[in-house]
Design an enzyme around this catalytic site. Structure first.
Site, PDB file in Angstrom:
ATOM      1  N   GLU A   1       1.657   8.512  -5.947  1.00 11.14           N
ATOM      2  CA  GLU A   1       1.963   9.430  -7.417  1.00 11.14           C
ATOM      3  C   GLU A   1       1.708   9.664  -8.094  1.00 11.14           C
ATOM      4  O   GLU A   1      -0.057   9.394  -9.056  1.00 11.14           O
ATOM      5  CB  GLU A   1       3.114   8.104  -7.840  1.00 11.14           C
ATOM      6  CG  GLU A   1       3.816   7.461  -6.895  1.00 11.14           C
ATOM      7  CD  GLU A   1       4.530   5.847  -7.095  1.00 11.14           C
ATOM      8  OE1 GLU A   1       6.021   6.446  -7.312  1.00 11.14           O
ATOM      9  OE2 GLU A   1       4.551   5.491  -7.764  1.00 11.14           O
TER      10      GLU A   1
ATOM     11  N   CYS B   1      -1.733  12.002 -15.241  1.00 14.18           N
ATOM     12  CA  CYS B   1      -2.060  10.518 -14.556  1.00 14.18           C
ATOM     13  C   CYS B   1      -2.133  11.061 -13.468  1.00 14.18           C
ATOM     14  O   CYS B   1      -1.359  10.827 -12.675  1.00 14.18           O
ATOM     15  CB  CYS B   1      -0.983   9.139 -15.019  1.00 14.18           C
ATOM     16  SG  CYS B   1      -1.774   7.629 -14.525  1.00 14.18           S
TER      17      CYS B   1
ATOM     18  N   CYS C   1      -4.692  -0.360  -3.636  1.00  9.22           N
ATOM     19  CA  CYS C   1      -5.942  -0.497  -4.101  1.00  9.22           C
ATOM     20  C   CYS C   1      -6.607  -1.734  -3.421  1.00  9.22           C
ATOM     21  O   CYS C   1      -5.937  -2.657  -2.989  1.00  9.22           O
ATOM     22  CB  CYS C   1      -5.824  -0.726  -5.748  1.00  9.22           C
ATOM     23  SG  CYS C   1      -7.045  -0.776  -6.165  1.00  9.22           S
TER      24      CYS C   1
ATOM     25  N   CYS D   1      -5.914  -6.985  -9.240  1.00  6.84           N
ATOM     26  CA  CYS D   1      -5.639  -7.096 -10.694  1.00  6.84           C
ATOM     27  C   CYS D   1      -3.929  -7.885 -10.706  1.00  6.84           C
ATOM     28  O   CYS D   1      -2.917  -7.581  -9.978  1.00  6.84           O
ATOM     29  CB  CYS D   1      -5.436  -6.285 -11.449  1.00  6.84           C
ATOM     30  SG  CYS D   1      -7.330  -5.825 -11.116  1.00  6.84           S
TER      31      CYS D   1
ATOM     32  N   CYS E   1      -1.138  -6.309 -12.061  1.00  5.93           N
ATOM     33  CA  CYS E   1      -0.603  -4.449 -11.906  1.00  5.93           C
ATOM     34  C   CYS E   1       0.483  -4.792  -9.967  1.00  5.93           C
ATOM     35  O   CYS E   1       0.044  -5.104  -8.880  1.00  5.93           O
ATOM     36  CB  CYS E   1      -2.020  -4.259 -11.770  1.00  5.93           C
ATOM     37  SG  CYS E   1      -1.466  -2.602 -10.531  1.00  5.93           S
TER      38      CYS E   1
ATOM     39  N   SER F   1     -10.653   5.647 -15.733  1.00  4.10           N
ATOM     40  CA  SER F   1     -10.586   3.907 -15.949  1.00  4.10           C
ATOM     41  C   SER F   1     -11.347   3.192 -15.230  1.00  4.10           C
ATOM     42  O   SER F   1     -10.800   3.070 -13.111  1.00  4.10           O
ATOM     43  CB  SER F   1      -9.111   3.507 -16.406  1.00  4.10           C
ATOM     44  OG  SER F   1      -8.429   2.746 -16.491  1.00  4.10           O
TER      45      SER F   1
ATOM     46  N   CYS G   1       1.990   2.466 -16.793  1.00  7.67           N
ATOM     47  CA  CYS G   1       0.561   2.073 -16.225  1.00  7.67           C
ATOM     48  C   CYS G   1       1.172   0.812 -15.267  1.00  7.67           C
ATOM     49  O   CYS G   1       1.933  -0.282 -15.973  1.00  7.67           O
ATOM     50  CB  CYS G   1      -0.098   1.494 -17.656  1.00  7.67           C
ATOM     51  SG  CYS G   1      -1.153   2.794 -17.746  1.00  7.67           S
TER      52      CYS G   1
HETATM   53  N1  SAH Z   1      -8.104   1.033 -10.915  1.00  6.25           N
HETATM   54  C1  SAH Z   1      -8.392   1.435 -12.187  1.00  6.25           C
HETATM   55  C2  SAH Z   1      -7.570   2.028 -12.758  1.00  6.25           C
HETATM   56  C3  SAH Z   1      -5.687   2.121 -12.055  1.00  6.25           C
HETATM   57  S1  SAH Z   1      -5.032   1.212 -13.205  1.00  6.25           S
HETATM   58  C4  SAH Z   1      -8.516   1.049 -13.376  1.00  6.25           C
HETATM   59  O1  SAH Z   1      -7.608  -0.916 -13.164  1.00  6.25           O
HETATM   60  O2  SAH Z   1      -8.639   0.614 -14.825  1.00  6.25           O
HETATM   61  C5  SAH Z   1      -4.985   2.203 -15.285  1.00  6.25           C
HETATM   62  C6  SAH Z   1      -5.029   0.712 -16.527  1.00  6.25           C
HETATM   63  O3  SAH Z   1      -3.711   0.290 -16.522  1.00  6.25           O
HETATM   64  C7  SAH Z   1      -5.403  -0.216 -16.084  1.00  6.25           C
HETATM   65  O4  SAH Z   1      -5.887   0.082 -17.926  1.00  6.25           O
HETATM   66  C8  SAH Z   1      -4.329  -1.326 -15.873  1.00  6.25           C
HETATM   67  O5  SAH Z   1      -5.887  -2.455 -15.969  1.00  6.25           O
HETATM   68  C9  SAH Z   1      -3.503  -1.145 -16.390  1.00  6.25           C
HETATM   69  N2  SAH Z   1      -2.281  -1.857 -16.428  1.00  6.25           N
HETATM   70  C10 SAH Z   1      -2.215  -2.482 -14.946  1.00  6.25           C
HETATM   71  N3  SAH Z   1      -0.946  -2.840 -14.582  1.00  6.25           N
HETATM   72  C11 SAH Z   1      -0.217  -2.377 -15.936  1.00  6.25           C
HETATM   73  C12 SAH Z   1       0.631  -2.996 -15.541  1.00  6.25           C
HETATM   74  N4  SAH Z   1       1.732  -3.384 -15.064  1.00  6.25           N
HETATM   75  N5  SAH Z   1       1.035  -2.926 -17.645  1.00  6.25           N
HETATM   76  C13 SAH Z   1       0.471  -2.065 -18.395  1.00  6.25           C
HETATM   77  N6  SAH Z   1      -1.107  -2.330 -17.691  1.00  6.25           N
HETATM   78  C14 SAH Z   1      -1.324  -2.393 -16.461  1.00  6.25           C
HETATM   79 FE1  SF4 Z   2      -6.497  -1.781  -8.820  1.00  2.00          FE
HETATM   80 FE2  SF4 Z   2      -6.439  -0.741 -11.657  1.00  2.00          FE
HETATM   81 FE3  SF4 Z   2      -4.112  -2.526  -9.834  1.00  2.00          FE
HETATM   82 FE4  SF4 Z   2      -6.792  -3.426 -11.354  1.00  2.00          FE
HETATM   83  S1  SF4 Z   2      -5.222  -2.667 -12.085  1.00  2.00           S
HETATM   84  S2  SF4 Z   2      -5.662  -3.265  -8.475  1.00  2.00           S
HETATM   85  S3  SF4 Z   2      -8.281  -2.194 -10.404  1.00  2.00           S
HETATM   86  S4  SF4 Z   2      -5.071  -0.077  -9.852  1.00  2.00           S
END
Ligand code: SAH
Ligand code: SF4
Length: 396
Positions: free
Chosen positions: A119, A132, A139, A143, A146, A230, A372
């Site tokens: 996406e 974006c 991934c 996390c 996420c 990021s 995000c």
């Molecule tokens: N993998 C990289 C980039 C993609 S995520 C990283 O983790 O930095 C982009 C941003 O969105 C990151 O700061 C991530 O932690 C945040 N993010 C992930 N899931 C989220 C959610 N459900 N709500 C808000 N931010 C989130």
């Molecule tokens: Fe991967 Fe970034 Fe999501 Fe963490 S926040 S699972 S590093 S995409």
């Protein structure tokens, strides 16, 4: 209120699939660096003396005008165009669906080789437009807040698939220059953030090559300061980001103690807060005009207290920084809740009083799950478990 936080392993039980180029296809010119493009032209018979000029001409057609057919490259001879057409291809991901949110945010679901999907999200704002983009299908990290991190299938995107996302958005928005017309200064896609699916520093070379194409002055031509990468904190690759790409850096920080960060961003067990901050203090390009963005997702009762805010500013003291508060974006089955608005504001206030800008990121495109951390490809969502498939097969 305390919400139980699930423990997650650093990397999940994922199936990492190598990219298989479809058999019998000619090489794709998209995604090649200038050097690779020239080498490919020479390898297939372009005289060395001409190669530099041809490289420049083709480059301009591809990345300045957005042309996708060799026959339209009118400053090349007919024979040379026919040669290119026989020998190479110009291939981008395919748009499967495009959704437009009530707030103007656009989400594209793209299909890439192997039938996988990623996406890309376009976010129009006053005076700029941010794209974006994704760096991986899924991934490998987990996390716990996420949605992408729950996807069980991962493949690195090629440089073509990464730069291709920018090109597809330009197509859709009509953002290419037209031959014969003046070069436009205002771009609809004015900024790129590597904040879609995947951990960009686990696909470093392809991300770097794609961003070099995006920054090249004779093509898409975005300044390095308009690109933000990021990362969850892949410490050994952080310095290379400044040295080899030169873009801005954002860090998914999200917690102020190792105990909490281990649970939210499990890669913290490998490179903890102290190690990460050391790498950031040593970051080559760091200056007041090129500050590091600390991203901080606001999770109710988990990381959103005033003590957290105070610890955060203490930890990053001395690092030229911006702090970006992200209200948690919910997804089906997510184990967290978004902090209350008053809590987010109180948290922002502590940071502001410590002398940092503390913008709260407005969630965009929530109605189309484009915010995000909500990205997860549709095929994955619908993917059946082995047991389900076996059961269906048995049932006839
Ligand atoms: N993998 C990289 C980039 C993609 S995520 C990283 O983790 O930095 C982009 C941003 O969105 C990151 O700061 C991530 O932690 C945040 N993010 C992930 N899931 C989220 C959610 N459900 N709500 C808000 N931010 C989130
Ligand atoms: Fe991967 Fe970034 Fe999501 Fe963490 S926040 S699972 S590093 S995409």
């Amino acid at each position: 209120m305390t919400i139980p936080v699930p423990q997650a392993p650093i990397t999940q039980d994922v199936l990492t699939i190598p990219r298989k180029a479809p058999e019998g296809e000619t090489p794709n010119l998209i995604g090649m660096t200038r050097e690779q493009l020239r080498a490919a032209l020479i390898e297939h018979g372009t005289p060395e003396k001409q190669a530099k000029m041809r490289e420049g001409q083709i480059w301009q057609w591809l990345y300045h005008w957005g042309v996708r057919e060799f026959t339209l490259m009118t400053n090349l001879s007919k024979d040379y165009r026919a040669f290119l057409d026989r020998t190479f291809q110009i291939k981008l991901p395919e748009i499967v669906t495009k959704q437009v949110s009530a707030d103007g945010t656009r989400k594209y679901l793209l299909r890439i080789d192997g039938g996988h999907e990623v996406e890309t999200v376009y976010i129009p704002e006053e005076g700029r437009g941010t794209l974006c983009i994704s760096s991986q299908v899924g991934c490998t990290l987990t996390c716990s807040f996420c949605h992408t991190g729950t996807q069980k299938l991962v493949r690195n995107l090629t440089a073509a698939e990464i730069v291709g996302q920018v090109m597809i958005a330009r197509d859709d928005l009509g953002d290419w220059d037209t031959p014969g017309e003046a070069k436009r200064e205002e771009r609809l896609v004015s900024n790129v953030v590597l904040m879609g699916m995947g951990e960009p520093l686990y696909n470093f070379d392809n991300v770097r090559d794609a961003m070099k194409i995006v920054m090249d002055g004779e093509g898409i031509s975005l300044s390095r300061r308009r690109i933000t990468l990021s990362t969850s904190g892949i410490v050994p690759e952080i310095a290379r980001t400044a040295e080899e790409i030169g873009c801005l850096l954002a860090i998914s920080f999200h917690a102020t103690t190792d105990e909490v960060r281990d649970r939210l961003v499990p890669v913290n067990k490998k490179w903890n807060i102290e190690t990460l901050l050391k790498a950031l203090r040593d970051y080559p390009r760091l200056s007041n005009s090129e500050r590091i963005t600390f991203e901080y997702v606001m999770l109710k009762g988990v990381n959103d207290s005033d003590e957290d805010a105070k610890r955060l500013v203490r930890l990053i003291r001395g690092i030229p920084a911006k702090i970006n508060l992200i209200p948690f974006n919910e997804w089906p089955g997510a184990p967290y809740e978004r902090s209350d608005w008053e809590r987010i504001e109180a948290f922002a206030d502590v940071i502001f009083k410590a002398g940092y800008a503390s913008p709260i990121r407005t969630p965009r495109g929530e109605d189309i799950m484009a915010a995000c951390g909500q990205l997860k490809s549709a095929t994955e969502r619908g993917r059946k478990s082995k047991a389900q498939i076996a059961a269906e097969a048995a049932g006839g």
